[in-house]
Write an enzyme that holds these catalytic residues in place. Structure first.
Site: not given
Ligand code: PEP
Length: 250
Positions: A95, A97, A167
């Site tokens: 991810h 983060e 993402e």
């Molecule tokens: C995520 O945490 O992978 C994410 C996409 O967060 P959000 O939907 O809040 O943008």
């Protein structure tokens, strides 16, 4: 074979074990679906509570991270065996983060993918570009590198089990969703890469999710795209209305 849509939540560092039990008790009804797979990835300490609360429902539970060693002196980490023993079946890796705040590299992600597969855990392998990379026009180069390295050593037989989540970092937690066209363009690019690496059958079967501010209002348009097989959802998976994302097609 049509790919089944996966609505996956990522709770991040939110909810205690008792809050987890209460929220999943509410979500069970809202998340019922025969056509969509439902997954909630929760903090490690909440996994047993989540598994218990989701028992007998269609909600599957996943971890948000995992270390790539079997066991040993890795203070603070959790192993694949611990995740499996606690009853979770999926695990997120790479991810943005974790990459940004905890220095997770493509090589780490690759080791985690291989280790998760060894333990029959489904890896949800994330990739995504920053706004600067998008503006520089290197989105697809960046994503191809992340996915290629993440999949090193993964056989075709195992590759179909992996879930890839695209993402864009600029869309995570910002309320700025990529347009369905932008999301589709990259998800298609990822599928094309999988085709290059593994051939048509794997490319047609592997699930590729979009993540970044998915909500009940935009899920239907995103999930209708040919190469988007569901969503990895952060903020909007912390509410019972996550069920509206699961039931996007109703
Ligand atoms: C995520 O945490 O992978 C994410 C996409 O967060 P959000 O939907 O809040 O943008």
């Amino acid at each position: 074979m049509a790919r089944k849509i996966l609505a996956a939540g990522n709770w991040k560092m939110n909810k205690t074990p008792s809050q987890t039990k209460a929220l999943i008790a509410e979500m069970r009804e809202a998340c019922k679906s025969e056509t969509v797979d439902v997954l909630l990835c929760v903090p490690a300490i909440c996994i047993p509570a989540a598994v218990e609360a989701a028992a007998g429902s269609n909600i599957q539970i996943g971890a948000e991270n995992m270390y790539f060693e079997e066991s040993g002196a890795y203070t603070g980490e959790i192993s694949p065996e611990m995740i499996v023993d606690a009853g979770a079946t999926y695990v997120i890796m790479g991810h943005s983060e974790r990459r940004d705040y905890f220095g997770e590299s493509n090589e780490d992600v690759n080791k985690k993918v291989l280790k998760a597969l060894e333990h029959n855990l489904v890896p949800v392998m994330c990739c995504g570009e920053s706004l600067t990379q998008r503006e520089q026009g290197i989105t697809m180069d960046w994503i191809r590198q992340q996915v290629k390295i993440g999949m090193i050593g993964v056989s075709a037989e195992d590759a179909v089990k992996v879930v890839i989540a695209y993402e864009p970092i600029w869309a995570i937690g910002t309320g700025k969703t990529a347009t369905a066209e932008q999301a589709e363009e990259v998800c298609k690019g990822i599928r094309d890469l999988i085709r290059e690496l593994y051939g048509d059958a794997v490319a047609e079967e592997i699930r590729i999710l979009y993540g970044g501010s998915v909500n009940p209002g935009n899920a239907a348009e995103l999930f209708a795209k040919e190469d988007i097989d569901g969503g990895l959802v952060g903020g909007a998976s912390l509410k019972t209305s996550f069920g509206e994302i699961v039931n996007y097609n109703k």
